[in-house]
Motif scaffolding. Structure first.
Motif: not given
Length: 394
Positions: A297-302
Motif C-alpha cells: 500500500a505504501a507503494n501504491g499497490k494492493w
C-alpha cells in the motif's frame, strides 16, 4: 464510485422502459398501499426508495434488522425527504406470531417480499439449510396466505438467476419457492423477478471489497467464476416494474445485450483497485497476501489472492431462463418475461411440506435428507457438492 464503469457498462439497463411506463407506474403507486417485507436489505431498500419517491398512500417496511431500518430512514430523509402518505418501518420477523398479529390488523394493495437467505455458503450445515427452507420457501407461502386473507391485490416475491438450472441448495430453494408461488397464483395475482448479482449489496463479494480496504486487508476472489451484475438502483427498478406491470405468474429478467455481459470477480477486483488509485498485486498464497498489505500500500499497490473455484454450489456462469420456459421478449425493450403456466403438482408440494414437518418434529435431520428432498422436488437438480465451502476461503 462509478458502479457502471466498474462492472463494465456505460448505460443503465431499464431507462427506456421506465420512461415508457412512468405515468402508469406513478399512478399505481400513488393510489396504493404497500408492505415491503425484508425491506432493509440491499434490494429491498432500493425498491422502497423507488416506491417512496412516487408517493404511495402507505409504505410500511418490515425487516429483522433494526439497525438497517434506521439507516434506511436516515438515507430516505437525507435524500428524498418526506411524503404525505403513511411511511413506517417495523423491526419484525415475518415468521413470528407478532407479524401474524400485525397482518391481521393491516390491509395492503401490494405485498412485496425480499426476505431471503441468499448465500450459497448457507448450505454448509443442516441447521442453516433448514432455516433457508423456512425463510425462502415456507415463510414465503405463509405471507402469501396472509396477503390473501387480508385482501391484498398483488403479491411480489424476488427470485434469483440461481433458481435457473440450480447447482446449489440456495438456488434450488428459490426454484421450489417459485413452485409454491405458482400454486398460490390460483388465489392471488403473483409476479416475481430473476436477476443477476447486485453490485455492492450487503454480504456480497464486492461489498466485501469495501470492507477489506477499510480494514487494510487483501482482496480475495475467484478468477474463473463469471457473473452478471446489476446496480442496486436497477434491482429496485426491475422489481418495481415486475410488481406493478407484471401479469399473474410473470417472471421478469434483464435481457442480455451489449449492456449486460458476464465478468469475473477477479476482473472487477483489478478495476476496483484502479478506481481507488491502487495497482493490483497478485499474490501466490493467502499468507503472502495477508503479510504484504502495509508494504504494498505504501507503494501504491494492493495485495490480491485470486484462485480457481472449488467450493460447493458454485456455477461457472448464470442464466435467467431454461429452454423449457415460454418467453415474451417483445413487451419491453430491456426486460424479458417468462410466462409461467398454472400447472401445479399439489401432491409434490404437500409431500415437501409434510417431510419438513416430520423432520422438525423428529428434532434432528441430516443435510443429505434435505438434499434428497430437493432432488425429489427438482428431478433434474444436480447438486454440485465438493465438501468445501466459502467460509474456508479468505
Amino acid at each position: 464510485m462509478d458502479i457502471l464503469k466498474l462492472i463494465g457498462r456505460r448505460e443503465k439497463l431499464f431507462q427506456e422502459d421506465l420512461r415508457a411506463h412512468e405515468q402508469e407506474l406513478s399512478g399505481m403507486v400513488q393510489a396504493g398501499r404497500f408492505l415491503v417485507i425484508g425491506g432493509a436489505g440491499s434490494i429491498g431498500q432500493a425498491v422502497v426508495k423507488e416506491l417512496f419517491k412516487r408517493e404511495p398512500l402507505a409504505l410500511h417496511v418490515v425487516d429483522l434488522s433494526e439497525n438497517n431500518l434506521v439507516e434506511l430512514v436516515r438515507d430516505i430523509r437525507s435524500s428524498l425527504g418526506y411524503i404525505p402518505g403513511d411511511f413506517r418501518t417495523l423491526p419484525l420477523d415475518c415468521g413470528s406470531v407478532v407479524f401474524d398479529a400485525f397482518m391481521r390488523d393491516e390491509r395492503y394493495d401490494y405485498v412485496l417480499n425480499f426476505s431471503a437467505l441468499k448465500h450459497v455458503r448457507s448450505e454448509k450445515d443442516p441447521y442453516t439449510l433448514m432455516r433457508m427452507i423456512d425463510v425462502n420457501i415456507l415463510n414465503t407461502d405463509k405471507t402469501i396466505q396472509q396477503s390473501i386473507r387480508s385482501g391484498a391485490g398483488k403479491y411480489f416475491c424476488v427470485s434469483t438467476d440461481k433458481a435457473t438450472n440450480p447447482v446449489n441448495m440456495m438456488g434450488a430453494s428459490k426454484s421450489i419457492m417459485e413452485m409454491f408461488l405458482m400454486k398460490r397464483s390460483l388465489e392471488i395475482p403473483i409476479s416475481t423477478a430473476r436477476f443477476a448479482n447486485v453490485a455492492f449489496s450487503d454480504g456480497s463479494l464486492l461489498h466485501g471489497f469495501n470492507m477489506r480496504i477499510q480494514k487494510n486487508q487483501p482482496l480475495s476472489a475467484p478468477r474463473d467464476v463469471r457473473r452478471y451484475f446489476v446496480t442496486p438502483e436497477e434491482s429496485g427498478e426491475l422489481c418495481l416494474m415486475s410488481c406493478l406491470l407484471g401479469q399473474n405468474r410473470d417472471i421478469f429478467f434483464p435481457k442480455l445485450s451489449e449492456k449486460l455481459h458476464l465478468i469475473t470477480f477477479s476482473e472487477i477486483a483489478v478495476r476496483y483497485l484502479e478506481m481507488l488509485g491502487y495497482e493490483a498485486e497478485v499474490c501466490a498464497t493467502e499468507d503472502e497476501a495477508r503479510a504484504s498489505v502495509e508494504e504494498l500500500a505504501a507503494n501504491g499497490k494492493w495485495p490480491c489472492y485470486f484462485f480457481d473455484s472449488d467450493t460447493t454450489g458454485e456455477k461457472d456462469f448464470e442464466e435467467f431462463f431454461t429452454k423449457n420456459e415460454t418467453l415474451d421478449m417483445d413487451r419491453f425493450s430491456s426486460i424479458g418475461v417468462i410466462k409461467k403456466e398454472s400447472v401445479v403438482d399439489k401432491e409434490r408440494l404437500e409431500r415437501f411440506r409434510e417431510t419438513i414437518t416430520r423432520l422438525k418434529g423428529r428434532g434432528s435431520w441430516t443435510k443429505q435428507e434435505l438434499v434428497d428432498l430437493f432432488r425429489y422436488m427438482l428431478p433434474e437438480f444436480v447438486h454440485k457438492e465438493t465438501g468445501k465451502y466459502l467460509d474456508s476461503r479468505m
